[in-house]
Write an enzyme that holds these catalytic residues in place. Structure first.
Site, PDB file in Angstrom:
ATOM      1  CG  PHE A  29      -1.849   0.929   1.376  1.00 33.34           C
ATOM      2  CD1 PHE A  29      -3.224   0.824   0.601  1.00 33.34           C
ATOM      3  CD2 PHE A  29      -1.955   2.084   2.206  1.00 33.34           C
ATOM      4  CE1 PHE A  29      -4.226   1.908   0.337  1.00 33.34           C
ATOM      5  CE2 PHE A  29      -3.090   2.798   2.326  1.00 33.34           C
ATOM      6  CZ  PHE A  29      -4.052   2.765   1.346  1.00 33.34           C
ATOM      7  CG  ASP A  69      -0.367  -3.130   6.440  1.00 32.27           C
ATOM      8  OD1 ASP A  69      -1.627  -3.584   7.075  1.00 32.27           O
ATOM      9  OD2 ASP A  69      -0.169  -1.863   6.478  1.00 32.27           O
ATOM     10  CE1 TYR A  94      -9.883   1.782   6.814  1.00 29.24           C
ATOM     11  CE2 TYR A  94      -9.114   2.757   8.739  1.00 29.24           C
ATOM     12  CZ  TYR A  94      -8.916   2.502   7.533  1.00 29.24           C
ATOM     13  OH  TYR A  94      -7.745   3.012   6.759  1.00 29.24           O
ATOM     14  CE  LYS A  95      -8.316  -0.788   4.622  1.00 28.85           C
ATOM     15  NZ  LYS A  95      -7.034  -0.612   4.375  1.00 28.85           N
ATOM     16  NE  ARG A 141     -10.002  -2.103  -3.204  1.00 27.93           N
ATOM     17  CZ  ARG A 141      -9.514  -1.655  -2.235  1.00 27.93           C
ATOM     18  NH1 ARG A 141      -8.516  -1.992  -1.873  1.00 27.93           N
ATOM     19  NH2 ARG A 141     -10.256  -0.354  -1.767  1.00 27.93           N
TER      20      ARG A 141
HETATM   21  C1  LIG Z   1      -6.257   0.535   4.320  1.00 26.19           C
HETATM   22  C2  LIG Z   1      -4.778   0.405   4.467  1.00 26.19           C
HETATM   23  C3  LIG Z   1      -3.932   1.377   5.127  1.00 26.19           C
HETATM   24  C4  LIG Z   1      -4.653   2.690   5.628  1.00 26.19           C
HETATM   25  O1  LIG Z   1      -3.976   3.096   6.619  1.00 26.19           O
HETATM   26  P1  LIG Z   1      -4.460   4.233   7.429  1.00 26.19           P
HETATM   27  O2  LIG Z   1      -3.416   4.846   8.140  1.00 26.19           O
HETATM   28  O3  LIG Z   1      -5.730   3.833   8.398  1.00 26.19           O
HETATM   29  O4  LIG Z   1      -5.140   5.449   6.348  1.00 26.19           O
HETATM   30  C5  LIG Z   1      -2.695   1.060   5.438  1.00 26.19           C
HETATM   31  N1  LIG Z   1      -2.082  -0.036   4.796  1.00 26.19           N
HETATM   32  C6  LIG Z   1      -2.715  -0.984   4.209  1.00 26.19           C
HETATM   33  C7  LIG Z   1      -1.997  -2.370   3.470  1.00 26.19           C
HETATM   34  C8  LIG Z   1      -4.190  -0.747   3.889  1.00 26.19           C
HETATM   35  O5  LIG Z   1      -4.660  -1.746   3.283  1.00 26.19           O
END
Ligand SMILES: *Cc1c(COP(=O)(O)O)cnc(C)c1O
Length: 425
Positions: free
Chosen positions: A131, A210, A235-236, A385
């Protein structure tokens, strides 16, 4: 893994729904528009009905009536208590998972701790499926530490799966840290953890996962994996609410030596002594900074409870069935319309979302949202997606979503949308 044989038609989807062992869980969510096909639970999970009651109780009683007394009753311990509960879903024994901050901030804390634990080593290994925020955090850490480290971003040949051989080869005696998204955000590819961990540990490097797209959607066994560090969103698939604080994991045997780069009073061993010099908590609480966001921390718990009740083995079974069914429908109806599968075909290597690519993906996605009552999301350059959350996504929704994608392209409904991107996709 068992293979499921699918047949065409809506009636088949309905029969899968009626034999779904998790079907009663859908009713535990707020579904105000039953006709909306929500396929974005991997980005923002639906709202658990229990969370609505819980938040109003917290606001009314804990905040409104008990006021500051609630700190001693339910608030101070919440980041660790809820972290331990979440640990039950992540294969982590108590005392290692903590709720705090955003995933990006927790990643920063974990990366700085890891690099501090491996002085003299100058390499961080990741790949280009990660990400972007994770890569930005790594770049920022390197700058903060004086530019002594190099970031090796191993390229993926097809943007779906990594080049595992190159990834393993990149992990060498100079490597301080290997960090990857366990389930990658675009393609949904899921790493085989053992090969990477064995290699990293054999050369003395630390591993940081992660789990943003893994937690609550695929089996995670942090202790069994010999993971060193982990972070991830709530939150996912955890359904903790927009901007809900994320989690971090620090393996117990590292907790004495790993230090947070942010020395705040909530991480001190005795916050209410108000000593003038920082002395970190001996356990994972040292990774808290300041006062936690209490309302949103407590709001995560109902989502975790639902996942624990559903059980990860059953969630995984249904998730594999949902994604396999979507791929089956893609093969039989979308493949001939210029769509391409952007996710792995092997269920073992796949999380709970599917990317379906199309040269007009951006406009197709807009048509799905604006006139088809389907809500996926779009990821550049051409990925539509679709998140299939096993707690509440139905097989009939998968059937309908694919059929409406077919219609958008077969009837060229996307042509009326401008190709220019909106600011949030
Ligand atoms: C959704 C996601 C994030 C989001 O990070 P935030 O700090 O909550 O905005 C980070 N890393 C990955 C791999 C994600 O899928």
């Amino acid at each position: 893994m068992e293979t499921i044989s699918f047949t065409p038609g809506r009636a088949f989807a309905q029969s899968l729904d009626s034999s779904d062992e998790l079907r009663e869980f859908r009713s535990k969510f707020v579904i105000s528009d039953p006709d909306l096909i929500y396929m974005d639970g991997n980005s923002l999970g639906r709202q658990p009905a229990e969370a609505v009651d819980r938040v109003s109780e917290i606001v009314g009683q804990e905040w409104g009536e008990a006021i500051i007394r609630s700190w001693g009753q339910t608030w101070f311990d919440a980041p660790l208590r809820i972290g331990d509960k979440l640990g039950g879903l992540l294969g982590a024994a108590p005392g290692q998972v903590v709720i705090s901050d955003s995933t990006s901030v927790n990643l920063f804390k974990m990366v700085m701790a890891a690099l501090d634990l491996r002085p003299g080593r100058t390499k961080i290994v990741t790949d280009d499926l990660n990400f972007p925020s994770d890569l930005y955090i790594l770049q920022g850490c390197i700058r903060l530490l004086g530019g002594k480290h190099i970031l090796q971003v191993v390229p993926s040949p097809d943007r779906i799966a990594p080049d595992l051989e190159a990834l393993i080869a990149a992990i060498d005696q100079d490597t301080a840290l290997v960090t990857l998204s366990h389930v990658v955000f675009k393609s949904g590819y899921m790493y085989e953890v053992d090969a990477i961990t064995e290699r990293a540990h054999a050369v003395g490097a630390l591993v940081l996962w992660d789990l943003s797209h893994s937690a609550g959607s695929v089996p995670v066994r942090l202790d069994e994996w010999n993971a060193d560090l982990a972070v991830g969103c709530t939150y996912k698939y955890i359904n903790g609410g927009p901007g809900a604080p994320s989690f971090l994991y620090v393996r117990r045997s590292l907790q004495d030596s790993a230090l947070s780069p942010i020395w705040g009073w909530f991480g001190d061993k005795s916050p209410f002594t108000f000593a003038l010099d920082y002395a970190p908590d001996p356990g994972s609480r040292r990774f808290l900074g300041g006062t936690p966001p209490v309302l949103s921390t407590l709001a995560i718990e109902p989502g975790i409870d639902l996942l624990l009740a559903a059980r990860m083995d059953r969630l995984r079974r249904k998730s594999v069935a949902l994604t396999s069914y979507m791929i089956y429908l893609y093969d039989s109806t979308l493949a001939q319309l210029g769509f391409e599968l952007g996710s792995p075909r092997e269920a073992e290597r796949r999380g709970s979302h599917i990317s379906i690519r199309h040269p007009e993906g951006y406009r197709v996605n807009r048509a799905l949202i604006d006139e088809m009552h389907v809500l996926p999301d779009f990821r550049e350059p051409d990925n539509i997606r679709l998140g299939l959350a096993p707690l509440y996504t139905t097989f009939e929704e998968v059937y309908e979503a694919v059929d409406r994608m077919r219609r958008v392209v077969a009837e060229q409904l996307y042509l009326k949308y401008p190709p220019g991107r909106q600011s949030v996709t």
